[in-house]
Design a protein around this motif. Structure first.
Motif, short mmCIF file in Angstrom:
data_model
loop_
_atom_site.label_atom_id
_atom_site.label_comp_id
_atom_site.label_asym_id
_atom_site.label_seq_id
_atom_site.Cartn_x
_atom_site.Cartn_y
_atom_site.Cartn_z
N GLU A 8 0.81 -1.23 0.00
CA GLU A 8 0.00 0.00 0.00
C GLU A 8 0.84 1.28 0.00
OE1 GLU A 8 1.45 0.12 3.92
OE2 GLU A 8 0.69 -1.61 2.85
N PRO A 32 2.56 4.33 -1.24
CA PRO A 32 2.37 5.05 -2.50
C PRO A 32 3.60 5.03 -3.39
CG PRO A 32 1.62 6.36 -0.62
CD PRO A 32 2.35 5.17 -0.07
N VAL A 33 3.36 5.04 -4.68
CA VAL A 33 4.46 4.98 -5.64
C VAL A 33 5.41 6.16 -5.48
CG1 VAL A 33 3.28 6.15 -7.56
CG2 VAL A 33 5.02 4.42 -8.03
N ARG A 34 4.92 7.32 -5.09
CA ARG A 34 5.83 8.47 -4.93
C ARG A 34 6.84 8.21 -3.82
NH1 ARG A 34 1.06 11.87 -2.47
NH2 ARG A 34 1.45 11.39 -0.31
N THR A 56 2.71 1.88 5.67
CA THR A 56 1.74 2.83 6.21
C THR A 56 0.64 2.07 6.94
OG1 THR A 56 0.43 2.83 4.16
CG2 THR A 56 2.16 4.50 4.37
#
Length: 60
Positions: A19, A21-23, A45
């Motif tokens: 989960e 985030p790609v950033r 997270t």
């Protein structure tokens, strides 16, 4: 949010849960981090993630 003290740990081998985030994954790569399935450093997270709970139960 990432603790400032943790940033240097992201320049080595890390793993992350699905989960994340790609950033954040890009930040890890930009810092020179390499992702391995069983790295010592885990980025997550979700403290209820099964892989995270398993590692915490082992005392990691």
């Amino acid at each position: 949010m990432l603790p400032v003290e943790a940033v240097p740990l992201l320049g080595d081998d890390v793993c992350y849960t699905e989960e994340v985030p790609v950033r954040i994954r890009w930040v890890i790569a930009d810092l020179g981090g390499h992702t391995l399935d069983n790295a010592e450093v885990v980025v997550t997270t979700d403290l209820d993630n099964e892989a995270v709970v398993e590692r915490l139960d082992k005392g990691e």
